[in-house]
Design a protein around this motif. Structure first.
Motif, mmCIF file in Angstrom:
data_model
loop_
_atom_site.group_PDB
_atom_site.id
_atom_site.type_symbol
_atom_site.label_atom_id
_atom_site.label_comp_id
_atom_site.label_asym_id
_atom_site.label_seq_id
_atom_site.Cartn_x
_atom_site.Cartn_y
_atom_site.Cartn_z
ATOM 1 N N ILE A 110 0.743 -1.270 0.022
ATOM 2 C CA ILE A 110 0.106 0.015 -0.123
ATOM 3 C C ILE A 110 0.811 1.202 -0.060
ATOM 4 N N HIS A 111 1.859 1.224 0.947
ATOM 5 C CA HIS A 111 2.904 2.446 0.728
ATOM 6 C C HIS A 111 3.253 2.593 -0.585
ATOM 7 N N ASN A 112 3.937 1.812 -1.134
ATOM 8 C CA ASN A 112 4.334 1.709 -2.697
ATOM 9 C C ASN A 112 3.263 2.036 -3.593
ATOM 10 N N MET A 113 2.154 1.512 -3.427
ATOM 11 C CA MET A 113 1.036 1.944 -4.341
ATOM 12 C C MET A 113 0.600 3.483 -4.070
ATOM 13 N N HIS A 114 0.838 4.172 -2.912
ATOM 14 C CA HIS A 114 0.411 5.524 -2.734
ATOM 15 C C HIS A 114 1.445 6.370 -3.093
ATOM 16 N N GLN A 115 2.403 5.707 -3.738
ATOM 17 C CA GLN A 115 3.599 6.690 -4.062
ATOM 18 C C GLN A 115 3.167 7.452 -5.108
ATOM 19 N N SER A 116 2.328 6.933 -5.986
ATOM 20 C CA SER A 116 1.629 7.460 -7.170
ATOM 21 C C SER A 116 0.365 7.950 -6.961
ATOM 22 N N GLY A 117 -0.061 8.210 -5.651
ATOM 23 C CA GLY A 117 -1.402 9.014 -5.557
ATOM 24 C C GLY A 117 -2.210 8.083 -4.617
ATOM 25 N N VAL A 118 -3.017 8.699 -3.578
ATOM 26 C CA VAL A 118 -3.700 7.695 -2.863
ATOM 27 C C VAL A 118 -4.818 6.960 -3.638
ATOM 28 N N LYS A 119 -5.150 5.747 -3.314
ATOM 29 C CA LYS A 119 -5.967 5.012 -4.071
ATOM 30 C C LYS A 119 -7.259 4.710 -3.142
ATOM 31 N N SER A 120 -8.480 4.622 -3.835
ATOM 32 C CA SER A 120 -9.661 4.209 -3.164
ATOM 33 C C SER A 120 -9.634 2.801 -2.746
ATOM 34 N N TYR A 121 -10.538 2.433 -1.978
ATOM 35 C CA TYR A 121 -10.706 0.933 -1.581
ATOM 36 C C TYR A 121 -10.967 0.143 -2.758
#
Length: 163
Positions: A47-58
């Motif tokens: 999740i940390h890596n995923m959010h590097q390109s912007g916060v994602k929705s559930y």
């Protein structure tokens, strides 16, 4: 309500939340709480890596497919048995055995570099539990909000209220 009573009231509800989480993990996912903590460490990294390109929705996260795992699992970080052991303050050999069990369940996997990453069954298995856990967490948050006002919560968060 007095601060002391507020604390014990919330402690009761917090313990209820944790017991419910513990029970759901054992009953619904069929792994131990300690094994789930390992999955949480790996998911936290993803999740940390995923959010590097912007916060994602559930919804965006729950639709993630194998190629998405590959993109975010390999983003310059490497989780190992030792790093998970250090994070959870548990013996390396214990973590190694639990990781292998989770790999067998396909909740986790190892990439070509030996890094521990989310496995192909992660979303399928975890999503069955995520909705109920989120609902229970929201109930607990509501109890906190109904018990303490914003000023009291700010004092608690900053350590200015001593129990």
């Amino acid at each position: 309500m007095e601060q002391e009573k507020k604390f014990t009231f919330l402690a009761y509800h917090y313990i209820n939340f944790i017991m419910g989480l513990y029970s759901r993990i054992n009953r619904d996912i069929k792994i131990s709480f300690d094994e789930m903590m390992i999955v949480y460490v790996v998911a936290h990294q993803w999740i940390h890596n995923m959010h590097q390109s912007g916060v994602k929705s559930y919804e965006e996260m729950s639709r993630a497919v194998k190629k998405d795992y590959d993109i975010y699992n390999y983003k310059g970080t490497k989780l190992t048995v030792l790093s998970i052991s250090n994070t959870l303050s548990q013996p390396k050999e214990t973590i190694r055995r639990r990781v292998q069990k989770l790999i067998d369940y396909k909740l986790l996997d190892k990439n070509d570099d030996g890094a521990i990453v989310l496995g192909e069954n992660y979303n399928q298995i975890i999503n069955t539990n995520a909705k109920k856990t989120t609902q229970e967490l929201a109930k607990f948050f509501r109890i906190i909000k109904d018990t303490w006002d914003d000023d009291e919560l700010a004092k608690i968060a900053s350590g200015k209220i001593d129990f």
